[in-house]
Motif scaffolding. Structure first.
Motif, PDB file in Angstrom:
ATOM      1  N   ASN A 144      64.398  17.166  57.863  1.00  0.00           N
ATOM      2  CA  ASN A 144      65.575  16.742  57.090  1.00  0.00           C
ATOM      3  C   ASN A 144      66.192  17.908  56.334  1.00  0.00           C
ATOM      4  O   ASN A 144      67.419  18.060  56.298  1.00  0.00           O
ATOM      5  CB  ASN A 144      65.160  15.641  56.123  1.00  0.00           C
ATOM      6  N   ILE A 145      65.366  18.758  55.732  1.00  0.00           N
ATOM      7  CA  ILE A 145      65.887  19.925  55.012  1.00  0.00           C
ATOM      8  C   ILE A 145      66.622  20.866  55.957  1.00  0.00           C
ATOM      9  O   ILE A 145      67.701  21.376  55.629  1.00  0.00           O
ATOM     10  CB  ILE A 145      64.735  20.668  54.303  1.00  0.00           C
ATOM     11  N   VAL A 146      66.064  21.079  57.143  1.00  0.00           N
ATOM     12  CA  VAL A 146      66.721  21.947  58.136  1.00  0.00           C
ATOM     13  C   VAL A 146      68.090  21.389  58.514  1.00  0.00           C
ATOM     14  O   VAL A 146      69.086  22.123  58.598  1.00  0.00           O
ATOM     15  CB  VAL A 146      65.827  22.099  59.387  1.00  0.00           C
ATOM     16  N   LEU A 147      68.169  20.075  58.721  1.00  0.00           N
ATOM     17  CA  LEU A 147      69.448  19.450  59.088  1.00  0.00           C
ATOM     18  C   LEU A 147      70.464  19.567  57.950  1.00  0.00           C
ATOM     19  O   LEU A 147      71.651  19.820  58.198  1.00  0.00           O
ATOM     20  CB  LEU A 147      69.221  17.977  59.435  1.00  0.00           C
ATOM     21  N   VAL A 148      70.014  19.383  56.716  1.00  0.00           N
ATOM     22  CA  VAL A 148      70.925  19.489  55.575  1.00  0.00           C
ATOM     23  C   VAL A 148      71.472  20.911  55.459  1.00  0.00           C
ATOM     24  O   VAL A 148      72.666  21.122  55.211  1.00  0.00           O
ATOM     25  CB  VAL A 148      70.202  19.075  54.278  1.00  0.00           C
ATOM     26  N   LEU A 149      70.617  21.909  55.662  1.00  0.00           N
ATOM     27  CA  LEU A 149      71.040  23.299  55.511  1.00  0.00           C
ATOM     28  C   LEU A 149      71.924  23.777  56.656  1.00  0.00           C
ATOM     29  O   LEU A 149      72.852  24.566  56.450  1.00  0.00           O
ATOM     30  CB  LEU A 149      69.809  24.204  55.390  1.00  0.00           C
ATOM     31  N   TRP A 150      71.663  23.290  57.880  1.00  0.00           N
ATOM     32  CA  TRP A 150      72.359  23.827  59.054  1.00  0.00           C
ATOM     33  C   TRP A 150      73.506  22.953  59.539  1.00  0.00           C
ATOM     34  O   TRP A 150      74.448  23.459  60.163  1.00  0.00           O
ATOM     35  CB  TRP A 150      71.368  24.026  60.206  1.00  0.00           C
ATOM     36  N   VAL A 151      73.455  21.658  59.284  1.00  0.00           N
ATOM     37  CA  VAL A 151      74.458  20.738  59.849  1.00  0.00           C
ATOM     38  C   VAL A 151      75.411  20.195  58.789  1.00  0.00           C
ATOM     39  O   VAL A 151      76.616  20.085  59.025  1.00  0.00           O
ATOM     40  CB  VAL A 151      73.766  19.572  60.590  1.00  0.00           C
TER      41      VAL A 151
END
Length: 507
Positions: free
Chosen positions: A219-226
């Motif tokens: 979820n953190i990766v998606l928030v930062l990248w998307v």
């Protein structure tokens, strides 16, 4: 370049193909970001339900001094943390990019899940470590305020209903998959495996929390990248901000502030509190009740209740479809009233009847000792043989009739029908009562009442159940539901849409 030639760098003079491409790209980015919010809402729901059926046996295993009363505090801790955190993260998102409170809240959530998995490690006071871990899991889940505000600001009026419905569906899916994942991981067993290099016991109790932590990293990766910041007006046009002048605010206040029916607003909050309180009681008591009444082991209680809650989740999806059709035919209030009546029937069915009494746990201990003496063997203090039945320290076990499995399943089915209907109608009626007024503050009050109910419900039922037993606990819940029915009936004529109340439309 002559003055008559268009300048491609000026948005208003850009050619049509370029403009269309930019709009499409922006729309795609906006909806990708909204879907990230769906996933965040899904994880918030999973974070609560993925351990709900194993909290009680895990608590018993790591701290033998913990009783069912303390279980109420552990379950309530999640909602208490969420109730405190929601306005904090909501305020933060109003002043800073939403990535900041989202990443912070998700990191707190996944860290707290890891803390939960290690709650067995301290030498003493393990129950308090579990309590703190669940509080911080709930605190991290306070990002639902950020999620809802983002989706509301990134959708037009035409899109918003569908977007909010999708978000609710993601919550329901998390509610379903959480217990299902717990049930699937129960096959790891109580012993599981030990990873000595990090001092971690990977078993049926810790693995669900660790899975939730892993999903938090995704979820953190998606928030930062998307995730991108998007804001559109009511017609779907991209804007930086929507501001009102003092005169505009005065006009809005004159049109809406004095015309909202405050009696209907307060009543809706009270009814929503009762609905959430009832369901919090139901999900808290399920595991200890089945272990006491059906002599299930900890592993059986986690597995079977996980399957039951999963089935209730699928049942609720069907109820959502039926409720949508029924409300179009008969209206919102009759559906709400019917839902409360069905919940009343569900808890009434659960009342103990007859002359059959539950199996007492101390009888198992005596029998095991007798068998050991006859066979010439000695059971070690840490023997894997687990006592089952109703604990003798709960004196009501000796005189309260047992609840049969058929009663429990029937109650699950009825509550699985009544609760979703009441939940949907609570939000629907409330939003219609408020009308055109900006609903942020009022919706915040409704959310707070729900969180308060989910905090007090587990504490109430765990204490009443431990001291007085299921007959008193469920009788009091029946009385509470009956009171809600009477309250709804007494203000039935006031729970109407804003436009209907002012004669603009006919109900």
């Amino acid at each position: 370049m002559s003055q008559l030639e268009p300048d491609d760098t000026t948005p208003l003079l850009r050619d049509d193909d370029s403009s269309d491409g930019s709009v499409e790209e922006d729309s795609s980015s906006r909806w990708r970001s909204i879907r990230v919010m769906y996933f965040t809402m899904f994880l918030s729901s999973v974070g609560f339900t993925i351990v709900i059926t194993s909290v009680w046996p895990y608590l018993q295993k790591i701290d033998g001094s913990a009783d069912a009363s303390f279980l109420g505090w552990v379950v309530a801790a999640y909602s208490l943390g969420q109730m405190v955190a929601s306005p904090i993260f909501g305020w933060w998102s109003n002043h800073r990019p939403r990535r900041e409170p989202l990443v912070c809240s998700i990191f707190i959530n996944l860290s707290a899940n890891i803390y939960y998995a290690y709650a067995y490690l301290p030498k003493t006071n393990n129950r308090f470590h579990m309590l703190m871990s669940r509080t911080f899991v709930g605190f991290g889940a306070g990002n639902v305020a950020v999620v809802r505000s983002y989706v509301a600001g990134a959708t037009s009026l035409k899109e918003r209903t569908s977007a909010m419905a999708n978000m609710s569906a993601c919550q329901a899916l998390g509610f379903i998959l959480g217990p299902a994942l717990q049930a699937g991981l129960s096959f790891i067993g109580e012993q599981g495996v030990t990873l000595k290099f990090i001092e971690l016991r990977l078993n049926m109790y810790t693995s669900p929390a660790l899975l939730a932590a892993a999903l938090g990293i995704v979820n953190i990766v998606l928030v930062l990248w998307v995730l991108k910041e998007h804001h559109v007006d009511d017609h779907g046009r991209c804007v930086q901000a929507i501001n009102y002048t003092a005169e505009d605010r005065a006009e809005i206040s004159e049109e809406t502030e004095e015309t909202v029916d405050q009696v209907a607003v307060v009543t809706s909050n009270v009814l929503f509190f009762i609905v959430m309180f009832i369901f919090a009681v139901f999900e808290t008591i399920a595991t200890p009740l089945t272990m006491d009444m059906f002599a299930w082991t900890r592993k059986e209680a986690v597995l079977y209740n996980g399957i039951i809650i999963c089935c209730i989740g699928f049942e609720s999806i069907l109820v959502f479809v039926v409720v949508k059709m029924a409300s179009k035919r008969v209206g919102d209030r009759p559906v709400f009233l019917a839902g409360l009546a069905i919940i009343f029937a569900g808890f009434f069915v659960l009342l103990p009847w007859g002359n059959h009494f539950p199996k007492i746990q101390w009888a198992d201990v005596k029998n095991n000792s007798l068998i050991s003496m006859m066979s010439g063997t000695t059971l070690a203090p840490n023997s894997s043989l687990e006592p089952t039945g109703c604990p003798s320290v709960q004196t009501w076990c000796q005189y309260t009739p047992a609840i049969h499995l058929a009663q429990y399943i029937s109650s699950d089915f009825l509550i699985g029908v009544g609760y979703p209907a009441c939940n949907v109608m609570s939000y629907t009626l409330y939003s219609k009562i408020l009308g055109p007024k900006p609903q942020g503050v009022y919706m915040g009050l409704l959310t707070a009442s729900g969180s308060g109910a989910r905090t007090l419900g587990p504490i109430f039922v765990s204490h009443v159940y431990t001291i007085l037993g299921p007959r008193w606990a469920f009788s009091l819940i029946c009385a509470l539901v009956f009171g809600a029915i009477v309250l709804l009936g007494s203000v039935y004529h006031r729970l109407i849409a804003f436009s209907v109340r002012h004669g603009r439309t006919v109900e």
